[in-house]
Design an enzyme around this catalytic site. Structure first.
Site, PDB file in Angstrom:
ATOM      1  N   TRP A  10       0.822  -1.223   0.000  1.00  0.00           N
ATOM      2  CA  TRP A  10       0.000   0.000   0.000  1.00  0.00           C
ATOM      3  C   TRP A  10       0.852   1.267   0.000  1.00  0.00           C
ATOM      4  O   TRP A  10       0.346   2.349  -0.237  1.00  0.00           O
ATOM      5  CB  TRP A  10      -0.892   0.023   1.238  1.00  0.00           C
ATOM      6  CG  TRP A  10      -2.043  -0.947   1.215  1.00  0.00           C
ATOM      7  CD1 TRP A  10      -2.314  -1.909   0.260  1.00  0.00           C
ATOM      8  CD2 TRP A  10      -3.090  -1.045   2.187  1.00  0.00           C
ATOM      9  NE1 TRP A  10      -3.455  -2.585   0.591  1.00  0.00           N
ATOM     10  CE2 TRP A  10      -3.952  -2.079   1.772  1.00  0.00           C
ATOM     11  CE3 TRP A  10      -3.377  -0.363   3.370  1.00  0.00           C
ATOM     12  CZ2 TRP A  10      -5.090  -2.443   2.508  1.00  0.00           C
ATOM     13  CZ3 TRP A  10      -4.493  -0.720   4.093  1.00  0.00           C
ATOM     14  CH2 TRP A  10      -5.348  -1.751   3.660  1.00  0.00           C
ATOM     15  N   HIS A  95      12.956  -2.262  -0.276  1.00  0.00           N
ATOM     16  CA  HIS A  95      12.209  -1.646  -1.389  1.00  0.00           C
ATOM     17  C   HIS A  95      13.020  -0.485  -1.956  1.00  0.00           C
ATOM     18  O   HIS A  95      13.683   0.247  -1.208  1.00  0.00           O
ATOM     19  CB  HIS A  95      10.840  -1.158  -0.904  1.00  0.00           C
ATOM     20  CG  HIS A  95       9.938  -0.791  -2.046  1.00  0.00           C
ATOM     21  ND1 HIS A  95      10.057   0.401  -2.700  1.00  0.00           N
ATOM     22  CD2 HIS A  95       8.967  -1.482  -2.672  1.00  0.00           C
ATOM     23  CE1 HIS A  95       9.155   0.433  -3.689  1.00  0.00           C
ATOM     24  NE2 HIS A  95       8.492  -0.697  -3.691  1.00  0.00           N
ATOM     25  N   GLU A  97      12.225   2.355  -2.875  1.00  0.00           N
ATOM     26  CA  GLU A  97      11.911   3.676  -2.305  1.00  0.00           C
ATOM     27  C   GLU A  97      12.636   3.871  -0.971  1.00  0.00           C
ATOM     28  O   GLU A  97      13.069   4.979  -0.649  1.00  0.00           O
ATOM     29  CB  GLU A  97      10.382   3.828  -2.153  1.00  0.00           C
ATOM     30  CG  GLU A  97       9.738   4.038  -3.524  1.00  0.00           C
ATOM     31  CD  GLU A  97       8.311   3.543  -3.653  1.00  0.00           C
ATOM     32  OE1 GLU A  97       7.640   3.280  -2.635  1.00  0.00           O
ATOM     33  OE2 GLU A  97       7.860   3.399  -4.813  1.00  0.00           O
ATOM     34  N   GLY A 173       5.496   2.561 -10.547  1.00  0.00           N
ATOM     35  CA  GLY A 173       4.634   3.736 -10.543  1.00  0.00           C
ATOM     36  C   GLY A 173       4.707   4.553 -11.820  1.00  0.00           C
ATOM     37  O   GLY A 173       4.232   5.689 -11.872  1.00  0.00           O
ATOM     38  N   GLY A 233       1.821  -2.310  -6.233  1.00  0.00           N
ATOM     39  CA  GLY A 233       1.696  -1.008  -5.585  1.00  0.00           C
ATOM     40  C   GLY A 233       0.313  -0.423  -5.839  1.00  0.00           C
ATOM     41  O   GLY A 233      -0.687  -0.841  -5.252  1.00  0.00           O
ATOM     42  N   GLY A 234       0.248   0.541  -6.736  1.00  0.00           N
ATOM     43  CA  GLY A 234      -0.979   1.298  -6.992  1.00  0.00           C
ATOM     44  C   GLY A 234      -2.234   0.444  -7.149  1.00  0.00           C
ATOM     45  O   GLY A 234      -3.287   0.757  -6.575  1.00  0.00           O
TER      46      GLY A 234
HETATM   47  P1  13P Z   1       3.421   0.021  -8.724  1.00  0.00           P
HETATM   48  O1  13P Z   1       2.641  -1.288  -8.848  1.00  0.00           O
HETATM   49  O2  13P Z   1       2.580   1.159  -8.270  1.00  0.00           O
HETATM   50  O3  13P Z   1       4.239   0.294  -9.939  1.00  0.00           O
HETATM   51  O4  13P Z   1       4.463  -0.216  -7.519  1.00  0.00           O
HETATM   52  C1  13P Z   1       5.244  -1.350  -7.512  1.00  0.00           C
HETATM   53  C2  13P Z   1       5.899  -1.450  -6.195  1.00  0.00           C
HETATM   54  O5  13P Z   1       6.763  -0.652  -5.867  1.00  0.00           O
HETATM   55  C3  13P Z   1       5.465  -2.533  -5.284  1.00  0.00           C
HETATM   56  O6  13P Z   1       6.329  -2.648  -4.200  1.00  0.00           O
END
Ligand code: 13P
Length: 249
Positions: A10, A95, A97, A173, A233-234
């Protein structure tokens, strides 16, 4: 034999009201899906809520990071033992990020991975290259370096208790998914690298793909021989979309 797993990440999204509605919607949507494990990794403050709603549903839950230390004077830190108190099964570590925005080094990721194992939980170890690294032709070296930091610390047996996720940073993303062939090639590389050390661990390692996975592209990705599901993710924030991805697995 390794099964399929689809885990939602999330990220820093949601609130008490929206989570309640998302989690409650997921239960009936995911109930009929057999043979695929489904999980959601939520922000720390909502672990209790998630446990209350999902307990007994068959859907697992987890956290998105942990502190590498057990306890003590680490203001703002949250330990693996603390998230284990909330019934978590999984913890995402490394991750991109966290690596890019919060300064997680390979070494910190290795320590976090070990802390998650020590708490009896399953780490979801993320690896992946940036666009610049891919264009420079060093994607495999980068992924190898990220993996080796962890196996040097926890041994190949540590990976035997983990899940890995290949998430090319350029696909996160951005709406730009790796093609099934691009993803498969890196997954085969990762599994091959593990196999050089332990064939049994390589065969059993669930290897997820992450980066702009949606209902529309999930089936093709998950059909590849070394892709065992996804880290989403999204699309994990929309109950119907996440359920469709779980069905594709
Ligand atoms: P998205 O599915 O939003 O591209 O993100 C992937 C992600 O970073 C899952 O950890």
């Amino acid at each position: 034999m390794r099964g399929k797993l689809v885990a939602g990440n999330w990220k820093m999204n949601g609130n008490l009201a929206s989570n309640q509605s998302l989690l409650k919607s997921l239960i009936p949507l995911l109930k009929p899906i057999s043979g695929t494990r489904c999980a959601v990794c939520v922000p720390y403050p909502y672990l209790n809520q998630t446990e209350q709603v999902l307990r007994g549903s068959g859907i697992a839950w987890g956290a998105q990071d942990v502190c590498e230390y057990d306890h003590g004077a680490y203001t703002g830190g949250v330990s693996a033992g603390m998230v284990a108190d909330f019934g978590c099964r999984y913890v995402i570590v490394g991750h991109s990020e966290r690596r890019a925005l919060f300064g997680d080094t390979d070494k910190a990721v290795a320590l976090k991975f070990a802390a998650v194992l020590k708490a009896g939980l399953t780490p979801i170890l993320c690896v992946g290259e940036t666009l610049a690294e891919r264009e420079a032709g060093v994607a495999e070296q980068v992924v190898a370096r990220q993996m080796d930091a962890v196996t040097l610390h926890s041994g190949i047996a540590g990976l035997g208790q983990a899940v890995m996720a290949y998430e090319p940073v350029w696909a996160i993303g951005t709406g730009k998914t790796a093609t099934p062939d691009e993803a498969q090639a890196m997954h085969a590389y990762i599994r091959g690298r593990v196999a050089e050390q332990d064939m049994r661990v390589a065969d059993g390692l669930p290897l997820l793909y992450g980066g702009s996975v949606k209902a529309a592209n999930a089936e093709q990705l998950f059909a590849m021989p070394d892709i065992d599901g996804g880290l989403i993710g999204g699309a994990s924030l929309v109950a119907e979309e996440f359920a469709a991805i779980c069905r594709a697995a």
